[in-house]
Design a protein around this motif. Structure first.
Motif, PDB file in Angstrom:
ATOM      1  N   SER A 145      -5.139  11.222   6.130  1.00  0.00           N
ATOM      2  CA  SER A 145      -5.130  10.274   6.006  1.00  0.00           C
ATOM      3  C   SER A 145      -4.203   9.067   5.379  1.00  0.00           C
ATOM      4  N   ASP A 146      -4.334   7.499   4.993  1.00  0.00           N
ATOM      5  CA  ASP A 146      -3.552   6.892   5.358  1.00  0.00           C
ATOM      6  C   ASP A 146      -2.785   6.906   4.359  1.00  0.00           C
ATOM      7  N   ASP A 147      -2.599   7.195   3.028  1.00  0.00           N
ATOM      8  CA  ASP A 147      -2.369   7.753   2.050  1.00  0.00           C
ATOM      9  C   ASP A 147      -0.602   8.576   2.636  1.00  0.00           C
ATOM     10  N   CYS A 148      -0.715  10.037   3.332  1.00  0.00           N
ATOM     11  CA  CYS A 148      -0.280  10.441   3.908  1.00  0.00           C
ATOM     12  C   CYS A 148       0.536  10.203   5.376  1.00  0.00           C
TER      13      CYS A 148
ATOM     14  N   PRO B 181       0.620  -1.612  -0.113  1.00  0.00           N
ATOM     15  CA  PRO B 181      -0.048  -0.097  -0.004  1.00  0.00           C
ATOM     16  C   PRO B 181       0.748   1.593  -0.195  1.00  0.00           C
ATOM     17  N   TYR B 182       2.536   0.677   0.413  1.00  0.00           N
ATOM     18  CA  TYR B 182       2.949   2.575   0.398  1.00  0.00           C
ATOM     19  C   TYR B 182       3.468   3.163  -1.438  1.00  0.00           C
TER      20      TYR B 182
ATOM     21  N   PRO C 133       1.228   5.893  -2.795  1.00  0.00           N
ATOM     22  CA  PRO C 133       1.224   6.790  -3.256  1.00  0.00           C
ATOM     23  C   PRO C 133       2.361   7.550  -3.299  1.00  0.00           C
ATOM     24  N   LYS C 134       3.487   6.752  -2.974  1.00  0.00           N
ATOM     25  CA  LYS C 134       5.050   7.536  -3.528  1.00  0.00           C
ATOM     26  C   LYS C 134       4.969   7.970  -4.616  1.00  0.00           C
TER      27      LYS C 134
ATOM     28  N   SER D 175       3.065  10.974  -5.693  1.00  0.00           N
ATOM     29  CA  SER D 175       3.497  12.216  -4.544  1.00  0.00           C
ATOM     30  C   SER D 175       3.955  13.250  -4.774  1.00  0.00           C
TER      31      SER D 175
END
Length: 679
Positions: A119-122, A92-93, A96-97, A100
């Protein structure tokens, strides 16, 4: 005819081919022969790396093992090109990277909204900026919003902290934090309890004081540690210098930090450790492209790219014999050697250490580093870039719990991993030699008074579990205000007061004593002196159970148990505790480790580590509740007392007799059966 620019590139720029035409100043002709040769070398490197991975896959397919899906940077790039990214197995990481804009969005937007959380993404993105979202579990109320707050972790290469930065951190903790400071096992400070609305103010204050946060966490090279002792000895000085160099060589280059926290303006005050470096040389080393795939075609992040690393990356630097940094627990361990003139001669390199694991998932495990080899000084940074590139390109981005470099080293084996690294190095790794012999490792905590070697002294101050609070906090502030001595954070969560003139020693002791701070290291229970615990509850999100808040009580219980079975009150061994299996205090290297495995002080017990932190421990019992600790440990201590060899440490004894004999002895002990001889 084509041209290549050899002029010094800007930060983040890739040195590449210039347009054809007349040679401009600083631009020299690159013949087609040289170009073809360069492209041929690149193809050979890629082919060699493919063969290493292919041979591994073929071999592993014949073995019975837990299947772990593997996605690498190349797979992601191919999926982006083919439009099949949504079909790729990713943790899941990663997305988002990727999305971003080099660690900016949506964090920039969420920091400006009215929510008290992100949020989870942040959550993953803010780690790159030194921040962690937490909530105080002691204050949770069913049906109400959690008491969200943030922890900030500083980047402090070699643990060095100027007095002006310390006073700033002390002020911040009182005004915006929970009125404590926390020393970490990576020689840094953490500040807990900061509300989201105050984050920007706090970050700006730290930056104005010359401190740094960028890259203190996240999927990048984190704080680079070194022996904390400020000896002026050439080897120790070189270790500190290399730590600072690596910190900047692997530093994040995106300007996202300035955009988010400093309104787009670059910091007016330079981070203090950079003043000791030739930053032009660092930039040259970072962007220098040897044509073997170390440097990416990325104008922002030449070493990381948009995806950064698959997971955290830890580097430690030391000198032969000094294991104050737990050398075998790092992704890269560097042991520097100096020549007769005190110049850096070269370094032994160890790779693939790491503590984190997950309960009941055998595909995750703690691992001690392997020796990669020795490199002369001229090849040191090329080698380090090659290791980073190997992990960047081949580390697993599908399963986050298998993303650390230790799993890549484990999958390949050290010999194949060495070949992979050499494929990224100048000359195919010809500079990489066999590991140099070294003296035995010794574990140092540097508590008490010691001479620096320049006529001044340093004082190692014990800080229980790294928590600076109450009278100790007042004492350190008074000391810093009066004397302005630089401080150094240690990997054992203690603090060194440095550059103390001999004439000032009595004044330092008097001031500390006036706040009730013990200055005699010999007055400490040696068990407590060697013990460490992570923060755990109530703030750390992964924590399963307690650590810092109960460790003093556990040390006391162990001491009482040792006394009960007739073991000397001066006996000691390395005892460490964590509230979860992530292993932040490195419990898997301890002689006695407590690893949180359930609520209400339920732990997995590890035994058999080395007193010098050179050997992994092993799990003795998976779940021990708080009321079972004495029953589990009493027969082990009795066995140690009765069957140990002269001066044999607790960890060495447990490792020698092994788990089976310990279990058998414990069973006979509680059954009242006479003990069998040790085999």
């Amino acid at each position: 005819m084509m041209f290549v620019t050899y002029a010094k590139p800007l930060v983040g720029a890739r040195r590449g081919l210039a347009p054809t035409g007349s040679a401009a100043p600083g631009v020299y002709p690159l013949t087609e022969v040289l170009l073809r040769d360069r492209l041929r070398r690149q193809r050979q490197c890629r082919t060699a790396r493919r063969n290493i991975i292919a041979n591994l896959s073929s071999e592993q397919s014949r073995k019975k093992h837990t299947v772990v899906p593997i996605t690498t940077r190349k797979h992601i790039e191919e999926a982006i090109r083919d439009g099949t990214l949504d079909q790729l197995k990713l943790n899941p990481y990663e997305l988002p990277k990727l999305n971003s804009d080099y660690l900016r969005h949506p964090l920039m937007e969420e920091l400006g909204n009215d929510q008290i959380f992100i949020s989870d993404d942040c959550i993953g993105l803010i780690k790159f900026h030194g921040g962690y979202l937490q909530d105080n579990r002691d204050q949770r109320v069913r049906g109400e919003l959690k008491k969200y707050q943030f922890m900030l972790r500083l980047k402090m290469p070699a643990g060095e902290c100027p007095p002006s930065l310390y006073t700033t951190l002390d002020d911040i903790s009182e005004t915006y934090g929970n009125k404590t400071l926390r020393l970490t096992t990576r020689s840094s400070f953490q500040i807990h309890g900061i509300h989201k609305s105050n984050l920007k103010t706090v970050v700006q204050s730290i930056v104005r004081a010359g401190g740094g946060l960028y890259g203190a966490s996240g999927d990048c090279s984190r704080n680079v540690i070194a022996p904390p002792a400020p000896f002026v000895d050439a080897a120790y000085a070189q270790a500190r210098h290399v730590a600072r160099m690596v910190a900047e060589l692997f530093a994040i280059q995106s300007h996202a930090f300035a955009d988010l926290w400093l309104d787009g303006e670059l910091a007016a005050s330079i981070e203090y450790w950079k003043k000791e470096l030739d930053m032009d040389e660092v930039r040259r080393l970072m962007t220098e492209d040897n044509g073997r795939g170390q440097v990416l075609q990325d104008s922002v992040e030449p070493l990381y790219g948009k995806l950064y690393l698959p997971r955290k990356f830890k580097v430690g630097v030391t000198v032969p014999g000094d294991n104050s940094i737990d050398i075998y627990t790092h992704d890269i361990g560097i042991v520097v050697f100096c020549d007769a003139q005190g110049q850096l001669e070269g370094a032994n390199i160890l790779v693939g250490g790491g503590m984190g694991r997950t309960h009941n998932k055998e595909e995750t495990f703690a691992r001690a580093a392997d020796p990669l080899g020795y490199v002369p000084a001229a090849a040191l940074y090329d080698t380090l870039k090659a290791i980073l590139a190997a992990q960047r390109d081949h580390g697993n981005r599908a399963v986050r719990t298998n993303a650390r470099m230790k799993y890549l080293v484990h999958r390949l084996g050290i010999d194949r991993f060495r070949e992979l690294v050499k494929s990224y190095m100048v000359g195919g790794g010809s500079a990489l030699e066999s590991i140099r012999s070294m003296p035995p490792w010794t574990f140092q905590d540097y508590l008490g008074w010691r001479e620096q070697g320049d006529g001044r002294w340093f004082f190692g101050l014990y800080v229980q579990n790294g928590r600076i609070k109450d009278e100790l906090k007042k004492a350190l502030r008074a000391l810093t205000d009066r004397f302005n001595f630089p401080l150094v954070c240690t990997p054992q969560q203690n603090l060194l007061i440095t550059q103390v003139p001999a004439t000032a020693r009595p004044d330092v002791e008097t001031l500390l004593a006036s706040f009730g701070v013990e200055t005699a290291a010999s007055a400490l229970d040696p068990l407590m002196r060697d013990a460490m615990a992570c923060p755990a509850l109530p703030l750390c999100p992964p924590a399963i159970t307690e650590a810092e808040r109960v460790m003093p009580r556990y040390v006391q219980r162990v001491r009482e148990l040792l006394s009960k079975v007739g073991i000397s009150p001066h006996a000691s061994f390395v005892m460490r505790m964590t509230g979860c299996p992530n292993g932040c205090t490195r419990p898997y290297m301890a002689e006695l480790g407590f690893v949180g495995s359930g609520p209400n002080c339920t732990y997995q017990v590890w035994l058999g580590g080395s007193p010098m932190q050179t050997r992994l421990a092993w799990p003795y019992i998976d779940r021990v509740t708080d009321d079972q600790v004495e029953r589990v440990l009493e027969p082990v201590f009795v066995f140690w007392k009765s069957a140990r060899e002269p001066d044999e440490s607790f960890g060495d004894f447990c490792d020698r007799v092994g788990k089976a004999q310990l279990e058998a002895y414990a069973q006979r002990y509680w059954d009242g059966v006479p003990a069998a001889p040790v085999s």
